[in-house]
Scaffold this active site. Structure first.
Site, mmCIF file in Angstrom:
data_model
loop_
_atom_site.group_PDB
_atom_site.id
_atom_site.type_symbol
_atom_site.label_atom_id
_atom_site.label_comp_id
_atom_site.label_asym_id
_atom_site.label_seq_id
_atom_site.Cartn_x
_atom_site.Cartn_y
_atom_site.Cartn_z
ATOM 1 N N GLU A 110 -1.202 6.013 13.349
ATOM 2 C CA GLU A 110 -0.853 7.292 12.716
ATOM 3 C C GLU A 110 -0.885 8.445 13.707
ATOM 4 O O GLU A 110 -0.005 9.302 13.707
ATOM 5 C CB GLU A 110 -1.829 7.592 11.576
ATOM 6 C CG GLU A 110 -1.427 7.014 10.267
ATOM 7 C CD GLU A 110 -2.161 7.690 9.140
ATOM 8 O OE1 GLU A 110 -1.607 8.625 8.539
ATOM 9 O OE2 GLU A 110 -3.302 7.277 8.864
ATOM 10 N N HIS B 246 -2.608 8.600 5.986
ATOM 11 C CA HIS B 246 -2.949 7.334 5.343
ATOM 12 C C HIS B 246 -4.427 7.060 5.577
ATOM 13 O O HIS B 246 -5.143 6.675 4.653
ATOM 14 C CB HIS B 246 -2.076 6.216 5.916
ATOM 15 C CG HIS B 246 -2.305 4.887 5.279
ATOM 16 N ND1 HIS B 246 -1.933 4.616 3.981
ATOM 17 C CD2 HIS B 246 -2.881 3.751 5.758
ATOM 18 C CE1 HIS B 246 -2.266 3.363 3.686
ATOM 19 N NE2 HIS B 246 -2.843 2.823 4.749
ATOM 20 N N LYS C 17 -9.032 8.732 1.691
ATOM 21 C CA LYS C 17 -9.666 7.415 1.553
ATOM 22 C C LYS C 17 -11.119 7.443 2.016
ATOM 23 O O LYS C 17 -11.906 6.579 1.629
ATOM 24 C CB LYS C 17 -8.879 6.357 2.322
ATOM 25 C CG LYS C 17 -7.498 6.071 1.743
ATOM 26 C CD LYS C 17 -6.762 5.024 2.552
ATOM 27 C CE LYS C 17 -5.345 4.800 2.040
ATOM 28 N NZ LYS C 17 -4.447 5.956 2.314
ATOM 29 N N CYS D 189 0.803 -1.229 0.000
ATOM 30 C CA CYS D 189 0.000 0.000 0.000
ATOM 31 C C CYS D 189 0.830 1.271 0.000
ATOM 32 O O CYS D 189 0.262 2.374 -0.057
ATOM 33 C CB CYS D 189 -0.953 -0.009 1.186
ATOM 34 S SG CYS D 189 -2.082 -1.409 1.171
ATOM 35 N N HIS E 7 -9.551 2.864 -0.714
ATOM 36 C CA HIS E 7 -8.141 2.482 -0.644
ATOM 37 C C HIS E 7 -7.759 1.690 -1.887
ATOM 38 O O HIS E 7 -8.051 0.502 -1.998
ATOM 39 C CB HIS E 7 -7.908 1.658 0.616
ATOM 40 C CG HIS E 7 -6.465 1.436 0.951
ATOM 41 N ND1 HIS E 7 -5.436 1.668 0.049
ATOM 42 C CD2 HIS E 7 -5.866 0.998 2.089
ATOM 43 C CE1 HIS E 7 -4.281 1.387 0.623
ATOM 44 N NE2 HIS E 7 -4.513 0.981 1.859
ATOM 45 N N PHE F 164 0.818 -3.202 4.366
ATOM 46 C CA PHE F 164 1.028 -4.548 4.879
ATOM 47 C C PHE F 164 2.474 -4.955 4.644
ATOM 48 O O PHE F 164 3.065 -4.652 3.605
ATOM 49 C CB PHE F 164 0.101 -5.536 4.173
ATOM 50 C CG PHE F 164 -1.342 -5.419 4.573
ATOM 51 C CD1 PHE F 164 -1.729 -4.688 5.675
ATOM 52 C CD2 PHE F 164 -2.332 -6.054 3.825
ATOM 53 C CE1 PHE F 164 -3.060 -4.590 6.050
ATOM 54 C CE2 PHE F 164 -3.669 -5.963 4.184
ATOM 55 C CZ PHE F 164 -4.035 -5.228 5.295
#
Length: 422
Positions: free
Chosen positions: A320, A309, A341, A169, A346, A405
């Site tokens: 975050e 993010h 997002k 990602c 995403h 990930f």
């Protein structure tokens, strides 16, 4: 004299928006583009919604041969790439092709086409052995994601370094960071960069279902992605692409280019901790932020906006928030933050580049897009996450971050060039 990387062209294909102008309209108005999946029957799945692009390849100028040959993600990259090239004003026929490079990001490659060909070749999974007589002649290109980077190289005749960046990602931000480094080290003068992803297929959806990472608010898709909200229950998958023209500053100035902004600093770290797990302290993301700011020679007080993010999962948003406090100190409470997002979902390896494009638009427009669906802020996420409505603010320097990930954590500082507002 040190070489600096700037962005001189942008092209965007996103849920709810084809083109940069439509993309900014969606972000600035805080509209959401999440809906029930239409690409296939989603009824068997736990999460049945996504950010789908309203994409007509014929309308966007692709030939029938290209449509037959290219995976949807590659089609996205070509269409967004054409817009970016036109926006940059570059005449690639006049450039030394060995000084033109490609750095494209993608997390899961040509998954849509691979799954389609498996279903056809196995007679809907009923045959253990795949019948190769039913496979398309371009199957190898689907197995090899770098074929998409090659397509962009062929589009402009680039003969410099051509690379596929696949770091999950964070691929979309890492590809642009890599492009900037190619510029800075002198390996290229122009890099076609960015990210592309078309992951909306049954195999992808079931993978995220197994992880229980995605939202189950199937009855109200538009409000499903709720970053930093107390009621958040997961991410929403999406597709899309953003292609950026990264150029050496003096090369751009020599031809009188309009500049969207500078890639002033970039850094990446890995937590080496867990494939999907995150610790709330956010140490590795904080280290990436600090390193990117060091490269850009900026202090926390210089950051005007942070693009989070903001996936909308329980642990990411805490991670975050912890990272921002750890890296920015008390300034973290002052700086407005928002998460795209919440509006476009995403798109895995594409989202980092879509977020860079949104940050550059925010810099140009002095307007911070909101975090949609943020009605009940999580008390543990106690920073200024710009809920629901865009905010006017002078933006000279923006920070954007990504988390992927595998433990990948990336950060980039984007800066306005002098008084160059478009």
């Amino acid at each position: 004299m040190s070489r600096r990387a700037v962005i001189t062209g942008m092209g965007v294909l996103a849920p709810g928006a084809v083109g940069v102008k439509e993309y900014w309209s969606l972000l600035s108005e805080g509209r959401t583009a999440i809906r029930t999946i239409t690409h296939f029957d989603p009824s068997p799945f736990r999460s049945r919604m996504a950010g789908e692009c309203d994409f007509d390849p014929v309308k966007e100028g692709l030939t029938r041969q290209q449509i037959r040959r290219l995976d949807r993600a590659a089609q996205f990259a070509i269409v967004a790439g054409r817009e970016a090239i036109a926006d940059s004003g570059l005449d690639f026929d006049r450039l030394d092709p060995t000084r033109v490079a490609v750095a494209l990001g993608c997390a899961i490659g040509c998954t849509t086409s691979l799954e389609r060909e498996f279903v056809i070749g196995s007679a809907d999974g009923s045959q253990w052995e795949i019948d190769q007589n039913y496979s398309v002649p371009h199957l190898y290109d689907y197995v090899n994601p770098s074929s998409m980077a090659a397509e962009l190289a062929w589009l402009v005749g680039a003969e410099g370094p051509t690379t596929m960046v696949s770091t999950g990602c964070t691929s979309g931000i890492d590809s642009v960071g890599y492009a900037a480094r190619l510029i800075e080290e002198g390996s290229a003068d122009v890099v076609i960069s960015g990210g592309t992803e078309a992951p909306l297929s049954p195999i992808t959806v079931v993978c995220f279902d197994v992880l229980r990472a995605s939202s189950t608010r199937n009855d109200d898709p538009a409000t499903a992605c709720r970053p930093f909200d107390r009621t958040r229950d997961g991410l929403v998958l999406a597709e899309g692409s953003a292609i950026l023209i990264v150029e050496e500053l003096e090369h751009a100035r020599a031809r009188g280019a309009r500049i969207w902004g500078e890639v002033a600093g970039y850094a990446s770290r890995c937590n080496a901790y867990h494939m999907t797990g995150l610790e709330p302290e956010g140490r590795e993301m904080a280290e990436a932020i600090e390193a990117a700011m060091d490269k850009a020679r900026v202090l926390p007080a210089h950051i005007d906006y942070i693009n989070a993010h903001g996936s909308g999962t329980k642990q990411n948003d805490l991670h975050e928030t912890g990272a921002f406090k750890r890296s920015l100190g008390e300034e973290a409470y002052r700086i407005p933050i928002s998460a795209f997002k919440s509006m476009i979902g995403h798109s895995l390896g594409a989202i980092g580049s879509l977020e860079i494009a949104g940050c550059l638009l925010a810099i140009q427009q002095d307007l911070i897009p909101p975090t949609a669906n943020l009605h009940e802020p999580d008390p543990l996420c106690d920073l200024d996450y710009v809920p629901l409505v865009a905010r006017e603010k002078r933006v000279h320097t923006a920070l954007t971050v990504g988390s992927g990930f595998g433990g990948f954590q990336s950060a980039m500082v984007l800066r306005q060039m002098g008084g160059d507002k478009r």
